[in-house]
Motif scaffolding. Sequence first.
Motif, PDB file in Angstrom:
ATOM      1  N   CYS A  88       4.238   1.622  -0.008  1.00  0.00           N
ATOM      2  CA  CYS A  88       3.927   1.357  -1.245  1.00  0.00           C
ATOM      3  C   CYS A  88       4.115   2.236  -2.375  1.00  0.00           C
ATOM      4  O   CYS A  88       3.899   3.065  -2.286  1.00  0.00           O
ATOM      5  CB  CYS A  88       2.445   0.675  -1.382  1.00  0.00           C
ATOM      6  SG  CYS A  88       2.114   0.419  -3.231  1.00  0.00           S
ATOM      7  N   SER A  89       5.032   1.900  -3.310  1.00  0.00           N
ATOM      8  CA  SER A  89       5.557   2.749  -4.222  1.00  0.00           C
ATOM      9  C   SER A  89       4.234   3.355  -4.926  1.00  0.00           C
ATOM     10  O   SER A  89       4.160   4.370  -5.483  1.00  0.00           O
ATOM     11  CB  SER A  89       6.629   2.377  -5.217  1.00  0.00           C
ATOM     12  OG  SER A  89       6.169   1.530  -6.046  1.00  0.00           O
ATOM     13  N   ASN A 116      -4.260  -0.060  -4.301  1.00  0.00           N
ATOM     14  CA  ASN A 116      -2.923   0.180  -3.958  1.00  0.00           C
ATOM     15  C   ASN A 116      -2.859   1.966  -4.085  1.00  0.00           C
ATOM     16  O   ASN A 116      -2.255   2.637  -4.698  1.00  0.00           O
ATOM     17  CB  ASN A 116      -1.916  -0.408  -4.675  1.00  0.00           C
ATOM     18  CG  ASN A 116      -1.845  -1.631  -5.001  1.00  0.00           C
ATOM     19  OD1 ASN A 116      -3.012  -2.443  -4.799  1.00  0.00           O
ATOM     20  ND2 ASN A 116      -0.722  -2.436  -4.879  1.00  0.00           N
ATOM     21  N   CYS A 174       4.800   0.224  -9.750  1.00  0.00           N
ATOM     22  CA  CYS A 174       5.226  -0.645  -8.411  1.00  0.00           C
ATOM     23  C   CYS A 174       6.872  -0.892  -8.666  1.00  0.00           C
ATOM     24  O   CYS A 174       7.273  -1.319  -9.644  1.00  0.00           O
ATOM     25  CB  CYS A 174       4.657  -1.963  -8.433  1.00  0.00           C
ATOM     26  SG  CYS A 174       5.564  -3.137  -7.660  1.00  0.00           S
ATOM     27  N   GLU A 202       1.154  -5.594 -13.012  1.00  0.00           N
ATOM     28  CA  GLU A 202       1.734  -4.421 -12.517  1.00  0.00           C
ATOM     29  C   GLU A 202       3.286  -4.533 -13.192  1.00  0.00           C
ATOM     30  O   GLU A 202       3.851  -3.330 -13.168  1.00  0.00           O
ATOM     31  CB  GLU A 202       2.208  -4.278 -10.989  1.00  0.00           C
ATOM     32  CG  GLU A 202       0.888  -4.152 -10.166  1.00  0.00           C
ATOM     33  CD  GLU A 202       1.086  -4.456  -8.712  1.00  0.00           C
ATOM     34  OE1 GLU A 202       2.280  -4.337  -8.213  1.00  0.00           O
ATOM     35  OE2 GLU A 202       0.122  -4.397  -7.803  1.00  0.00           O
ATOM     36  N   CYS A 268       9.555  -7.297  -2.210  1.00  0.00           N
ATOM     37  CA  CYS A 268       9.059  -6.075  -1.998  1.00  0.00           C
ATOM     38  C   CYS A 268       9.594  -5.269  -0.479  1.00  0.00           C
ATOM     39  O   CYS A 268       9.311  -5.986   0.512  1.00  0.00           O
ATOM     40  CB  CYS A 268       7.486  -5.856  -1.941  1.00  0.00           C
ATOM     41  SG  CYS A 268       6.677  -4.306  -1.178  1.00  0.00           S
TER      42      CYS A 268
HETATM   43 FE1  SF4 Z   1       3.309  -1.683  -3.494  1.00  0.00          FE
HETATM   44 FE2  SF4 Z   1       4.753  -3.128  -5.325  1.00  0.00          FE
HETATM   45 FE3  SF4 Z   1       5.136  -3.351  -2.936  1.00  0.00          FE
HETATM   46 FE4  SF4 Z   1       2.802  -4.503  -4.175  1.00  0.00          FE
HETATM   47  S1  SF4 Z   1       4.689  -5.229  -4.413  1.00  0.00           S
HETATM   48  S2  SF4 Z   1       3.092  -3.243  -1.935  1.00  0.00           S
HETATM   49  S3  SF4 Z   1       2.563  -2.583  -5.418  1.00  0.00           S
HETATM   50  S4  SF4 Z   1       5.516  -1.784  -3.738  1.00  0.00           S
END
Ligand code: SF4
Length: 311
Positions: A88-89, A116, A174, A202, A268
């Motif tokens: 996850c960024s 997160n 994100c 987000e 994602c």
């Molecule tokens: Fe992370 Fe964004 Fe993916 Fe959710 S959608 S897992 S916040 S990178």
Amino acid sequence: MEKIPSDLLGAIDELRKARKAVILAHYYQEPDIQDIADYIGDSLQLARAAQKTDAEVILFCGVHFMAETAKILNPTRTVLIPDMKAGCSLADSCPAPLLQRMKDRHPNAKVVSYINCSAAVKAISDVICTSSNAERVIRSFPAEQEIIFAPDRNLGAWLQKQTGRQMQLWPGTCQVHETFNERKLIELATRNPGAKVVAHPECEPTLLAYADFVGSTSALLDYVTRTDAPAFIVATESGILHQMKKQAPGKNLIPLPGMDENCACNECPHMRRNTLEKIYLALRDMQPRLEMGEELRLAALKPLEAMMALG
Ligand code: SF4
Ligand code: 13P
């Protein structure tokens, strides 16, 4: 090459029963994964489901920090994740030693961390929040309390606007929600004058300014289902559209594209690492398995319990 059975769904079902496993899936998973899950939800709902389950094995179809949270909350269960590299960024943007430095510069501040984040970041936080309960968590502190909010600066900015509280914001984002295309949003809203705009917090503040409703994935689903409007422009990861189509049939659901309209930027890439094949292999081999040292788990549990206690 691994041998995958031709009746993949049947094989997953057999293994699920044999392993006494529960399959939890986030709304951002591929539709075929959502359809085989025992439970679908947003981050808070899935954390609660992981905490309560009496299944022996939790197969977490989401990203790494979510599986980690399941292990922290329910350590006696085996927690599997289809792909250990599903990151996850936001979580990656906030290494615990750097957050510790920020804490050192603000010794009187309480640290509120968005779920997160890594277990190491949770371990140095006072309380965790998700997008469903973040406002309640912030309002639980006295007005004069200094707060560090990590790691999502957009959710943090949204909370500042909602609560009137100034906070020290960690500058994480994100990679999916920061890419939504404002010009395209205006174009879609102009072409669909009756459409409501719904957005996840987000997203960038400039984009949230156009939203009729801002909320977590489950709150967006609920809003679209119960609101009488012919069309909705949806500014969040496009996986949520699968449940929206099921729960709000007949409504025109328009996913907002990213900056580059030709890329799948509203998907994602971490969530989408999970596949039915990897789910089968994880249940067959009981790997990849989420393990955590007890000292870290107990430290990370404290702020999660503080969140759960707030309801
Ligand atoms: Fe992370 Fe964004 Fe993916 Fe959710 S959608 S897992 S916040 S990178
Ligand atoms: P929620 O599940 O709280 O809506 O958060 C969305 C998200 O980005 C999960 O990674």
